[in-house]
Design a protein around this motif. Structure first.
Motif, PDB file in Angstrom:
ATOM      1  N   PRO A  17       0.821  -1.214   0.000  1.00 37.37           N
ATOM      2  CA  PRO A  17       0.000   0.000   0.000  1.00 37.37           C
ATOM      3  C   PRO A  17       0.859   1.269   0.000  1.00 37.37           C
ATOM      4  O   PRO A  17       1.824   1.373   0.748  1.00 37.37           O
ATOM      5  N   PHE A  18       0.500   2.187  -0.863  1.00 36.14           N
ATOM      6  CA  PHE A  18       1.122   3.501  -1.034  1.00 36.14           C
ATOM      7  C   PHE A  18       2.537   3.442  -1.581  1.00 36.14           C
ATOM      8  O   PHE A  18       3.276   4.423  -1.494  1.00 36.14           O
ATOM      9  N   ASP A  19       2.931   2.322  -2.190  1.00 37.42           N
ATOM     10  CA  ASP A  19       4.201   2.298  -2.919  1.00 37.42           C
ATOM     11  C   ASP A  19       4.139   3.323  -4.036  1.00 37.42           C
ATOM     12  O   ASP A  19       3.076   3.582  -4.615  1.00 37.42           O
ATOM     13  N   LEU A  20       5.272   3.904  -4.352  1.00 33.94           N
ATOM     14  CA  LEU A  20       5.402   4.854  -5.452  1.00 33.94           C
ATOM     15  C   LEU A  20       5.775   4.056  -6.690  1.00 33.94           C
ATOM     16  O   LEU A  20       6.813   3.391  -6.706  1.00 33.94           O
ATOM     17  N   VAL A  21       4.892   4.063  -7.700  1.00 30.76           N
ATOM     18  CA  VAL A  21       5.077   3.223  -8.874  1.00 30.76           C
ATOM     19  C   VAL A  21       5.198   4.067 -10.135  1.00 30.76           C
ATOM     20  O   VAL A  21       4.782   5.215 -10.170  1.00 30.76           O
ATOM     21  N   GLY A  22       5.775   3.457 -11.175  1.00 30.56           N
ATOM     22  CA  GLY A  22       5.893   4.106 -12.469  1.00 30.56           C
ATOM     23  C   GLY A  22       4.882   3.542 -13.446  1.00 30.56           C
ATOM     24  O   GLY A  22       3.891   2.925 -13.062  1.00 30.56           O
ATOM     25  N   SER A  23       5.137   3.717 -14.726  1.00 30.40           N
ATOM     26  CA  SER A  23       4.186   3.276 -15.748  1.00 30.40           C
ATOM     27  C   SER A  23       4.171   1.764 -15.924  1.00 30.40           C
ATOM     28  O   SER A  23       3.254   1.226 -16.527  1.00 30.40           O
ATOM     29  N   THR A  24       5.181   1.062 -15.399  1.00 26.33           N
ATOM     30  CA  THR A  24       5.141  -0.392 -15.325  1.00 26.33           C
ATOM     31  C   THR A  24       5.015  -0.754 -13.852  1.00 26.33           C
ATOM     32  O   THR A  24       5.900  -0.461 -13.057  1.00 26.33           O
ATOM     33  N   ILE A  25       3.883  -1.353 -13.484  1.00 23.58           N
ATOM     34  CA  ILE A  25       3.665  -1.736 -12.097  1.00 23.58           C
ATOM     35  C   ILE A  25       3.973  -3.216 -11.967  1.00 23.58           C
ATOM     36  O   ILE A  25       3.340  -4.055 -12.610  1.00 23.58           O
ATOM     37  N   LEU A  26       4.990  -3.537 -11.159  1.00 21.44           N
ATOM     38  CA  LEU A  26       5.369  -4.925 -10.913  1.00 21.44           C
ATOM     39  C   LEU A  26       4.479  -5.493  -9.817  1.00 21.44           C
ATOM     40  O   LEU A  26       4.243  -4.829  -8.801  1.00 21.44           O
ATOM     41  N   ILE A  27       4.005  -6.717 -10.026  1.00 20.90           N
ATOM     42  CA  ILE A  27       3.077  -7.354  -9.098  1.00 20.90           C
ATOM     43  C   ILE A  27       3.624  -8.738  -8.763  1.00 20.90           C
ATOM     44  O   ILE A  27       4.039  -9.471  -9.666  1.00 20.90           O
ATOM     45  N   ALA A  28       3.628  -9.089  -7.474  1.00 21.17           N
ATOM     46  CA  ALA A  28       4.097 -10.412  -7.063  1.00 21.17           C
ATOM     47  C   ALA A  28       3.367 -10.830  -5.801  1.00 21.17           C
ATOM     48  O   ALA A  28       2.901  -9.998  -5.023  1.00 21.17           O
ATOM     49  N   GLY A  29       3.269 -12.137  -5.621  1.00 20.58           N
ATOM     50  CA  GLY A  29       2.631 -12.654  -4.419  1.00 20.58           C
ATOM     51  C   GLY A  29       2.417 -14.139  -4.515  1.00 20.58           C
ATOM     52  O   GLY A  29       3.088 -14.840  -5.283  1.00 20.58           O
ATOM     53  N   ASN A  30       1.479 -14.622  -3.731  1.00 19.45           N
ATOM     54  CA  ASN A  30       1.088 -16.025  -3.714  1.00 19.45           C
ATOM     55  C   ASN A  30      -0.418 -16.078  -3.939  1.00 19.45           C
ATOM     56  O   ASN A  30      -1.159 -15.271  -3.380  1.00 19.45           O
ATOM     57  N   ALA A  31      -0.860 -17.045  -4.733  1.00 16.05           N
ATOM     58  CA  ALA A  31      -2.293 -17.129  -5.007  1.00 16.05           C
ATOM     59  C   ALA A  31      -2.680 -18.517  -5.475  1.00 16.05           C
ATOM     60  O   ALA A  31      -1.859 -19.281  -5.987  1.00 16.05           O
ATOM     61  N   THR A  32      -3.949 -18.813  -5.268  1.00 12.44           N
ATOM     62  CA  THR A  32      -4.608 -19.902  -5.971  1.00 12.44           C
ATOM     63  C   THR A  32      -5.773 -19.238  -6.675  1.00 12.44           C
ATOM     64  O   THR A  32      -6.357 -18.284  -6.150  1.00 12.44           O
ATOM     65  N   ALA A  33      -6.096 -19.676  -7.846  1.00 10.52           N
ATOM     66  CA  ALA A  33      -7.186 -19.049  -8.577  1.00 10.52           C
ATOM     67  C   ALA A  33      -7.850 -20.065  -9.482  1.00 10.52           C
ATOM     68  O   ALA A  33      -7.203 -20.969 -10.001  1.00 10.52           O
ATOM     69  N   PHE A  34      -9.140 -19.905  -9.671  1.00  7.56           N
ATOM     70  CA  PHE A  34      -9.894 -20.762 -10.569  1.00  7.56           C
ATOM     71  C   PHE A  34      -9.296 -20.648 -11.965  1.00  7.56           C
ATOM     72  O   PHE A  34      -9.105 -19.556 -12.474  1.00  7.56           O
ATOM     73  N   ILE A  48       0.911   0.845 -17.792  1.00 11.27           N
ATOM     74  CA  ILE A  48      -0.038   1.949 -17.870  1.00 11.27           C
ATOM     75  C   ILE A  48       0.313   2.718 -19.140  1.00 11.27           C
ATOM     76  O   ILE A  48       1.373   3.349 -19.212  1.00 11.27           O
ATOM     77  N   PRO A  49      -0.531   2.650 -20.169  1.00 14.86           N
ATOM     78  CA  PRO A  49      -0.197   3.317 -21.428  1.00 14.86           C
ATOM     79  C   PRO A  49      -0.248   4.838 -21.295  1.00 14.86           C
ATOM     80  O   PRO A  49      -0.963   5.373 -20.435  1.00 14.86           O
ATOM     81  N   ALA A  50       0.498   5.511 -22.140  1.00 14.13           N
ATOM     82  CA  ALA A  50       0.510   6.976 -22.135  1.00 14.13           C
ATOM     83  C   ALA A  50      -0.885   7.530 -22.405  1.00 14.13           C
ATOM     84  O   ALA A  50      -1.206   8.644 -22.000  1.00 14.13           O
ATOM     85  N   SER A  51      -1.723   6.740 -23.069  1.00 17.81           N
ATOM     86  CA  SER A  51      -3.076   7.190 -23.394  1.00 17.81           C
ATOM     87  C   SER A  51      -4.039   7.103 -22.210  1.00 17.81           C
ATOM     88  O   SER A  51      -5.173   7.580 -22.304  1.00 17.81           O
ATOM     89  N   ALA A  52      -3.621   6.511 -21.090  1.00 19.96           N
ATOM     90  CA  ALA A  52      -4.498   6.427 -19.921  1.00 19.96           C
ATOM     91  C   ALA A  52      -4.832   7.840 -19.455  1.00 19.96           C
ATOM     92  O   ALA A  52      -3.948   8.687 -19.342  1.00 19.96           O
ATOM     93  N   ALA A  53      -6.091   8.090 -19.203  1.00 13.29           N
ATOM     94  CA  ALA A  53      -6.549   9.439 -18.850  1.00 13.29           C
ATOM     95  C   ALA A  53      -6.644   9.626 -17.340  1.00 13.29           C
ATOM     96  O   ALA A  53      -7.585  10.235 -16.844  1.00 13.29           O
ATOM     97  N   PHE A  54      -5.658   9.128 -16.608  1.00 17.54           N
ATOM     98  CA  PHE A  54      -5.669   9.305 -15.161  1.00 17.54           C
ATOM     99  C   PHE A  54      -5.500  10.780 -14.839  1.00 17.54           C
ATOM    100  O   PHE A  54      -4.684  11.478 -15.432  1.00 17.54           O
TER     101      PHE A  54
END
Length: 162
Positions: free
Chosen positions: A12-29, A64-70
Motif C-alpha cells: 500500500p502507497f508504494d510509489l510506482v511508475g508506468s510499469t507496475i510490478l506485481i508479485a505474491g502467492n495465489a490460488t485461482a480458478f 499503464i499506457p501513455a493514453s491512460a486518462a488518469f
C-alpha cells in the motif's frame, strides 16, 4: 477450490511508475487473476497467470499506457480471481503514480530528514528549485502537512529522467 490472494508487491502507497510490478502467492480458478488499475476516471485492465494447482508464487506486471486518462496520482490496483464470479475474492491496494507526481518520473531515492530541514530546502537541494510539491505528493501517506516534517523521517524523493 478456495481462493487465496497474498499480494507482496506492491505494498500500500508504494510509489510506482508506468510499469507496475506485481508479485505474491495465489490460488485461482483456472489459474488466472484479473488486474484493474483505476482512479475513478479511467482504468487499465490486464491479467496474470498463477497456476491452478494449490498455492503458487506469481509475478507479473501491468503497463499503464501513455493514453491512460488518469487525473489523480493515487491509483487503486485490484487483483481478483478471474472465475467469472463477480463476488469472488479480490484485493485492492492503493498506490501512488509517479508520472502524475513528477513529469518524466524514473524512480525515487530515500532521504532522511535532518534537524532544520524544510520541504522547500530539501526540494532546493534535490531539484535546484523550491517546488516541494512532488516530494509532498510522493509521501502523502506519511505527511499530512508540508510544514510538519521531523528529523529521522525517511522521505521518498521522486526522480525524473529529464
Amino acid at each position: 477450490m478456495a481462493v487465496t490472494l497474498d499480494i507482496q508487491q506492491p505494498q500500500p502507497f508504494d510509489l510506482v511508475g508506468s510499469t507496475i510490478l506485481i508479485a505474491g502467492n495465489a490460488t485461482a480458478f483456472e489459474g488466472t487473476l484479473s488486474i484493474t488499475v483505476s482512479e475513478g476516471h479511467d482504468e487499465v485492465t490486464s491479467f496474470i497467470q498463477v497456476g491452478s494447482l494449490g498455492l503458487r508464487q506469481f509475478q507479473g506486471s501491468v503497463e499503464i499506457p501513455a493514453s491512460a486518462a488518469f487525473t489523480l496520482n493515487r491509483l487503486f490496483l485490484t487483483l481478483a480471481d478471474d472465475s467469472g464470479n463477480e463476488n469472488g475474492p479480490s484485493v485492492t491496494i492503493p498506490v501512488l503514480y509517479g508520472p502524475l507526481i513528477l513529469p518524466g518520473y524514473a524512480g525515487w531515492q530515500p532521504y532522511t530528514v535532518q534537524p532544520g530541514d524544510t520541504l522547500t530546502a530539501i526540494a532546493q537541494s534535490q531539484y535546484g528549485n523550491g517546488d516541494f510539491q512532488p516530494i509532498f505528493e510522493a509521501n502523502q501517506n506519511i505527511l499530512a502537512n508540508p510544514n510538519l516534517i521531523f528529523p529521522g523521517q525517511v522521505l521518498r524523493i521522486p526522480r525524473n529522467d529529464i
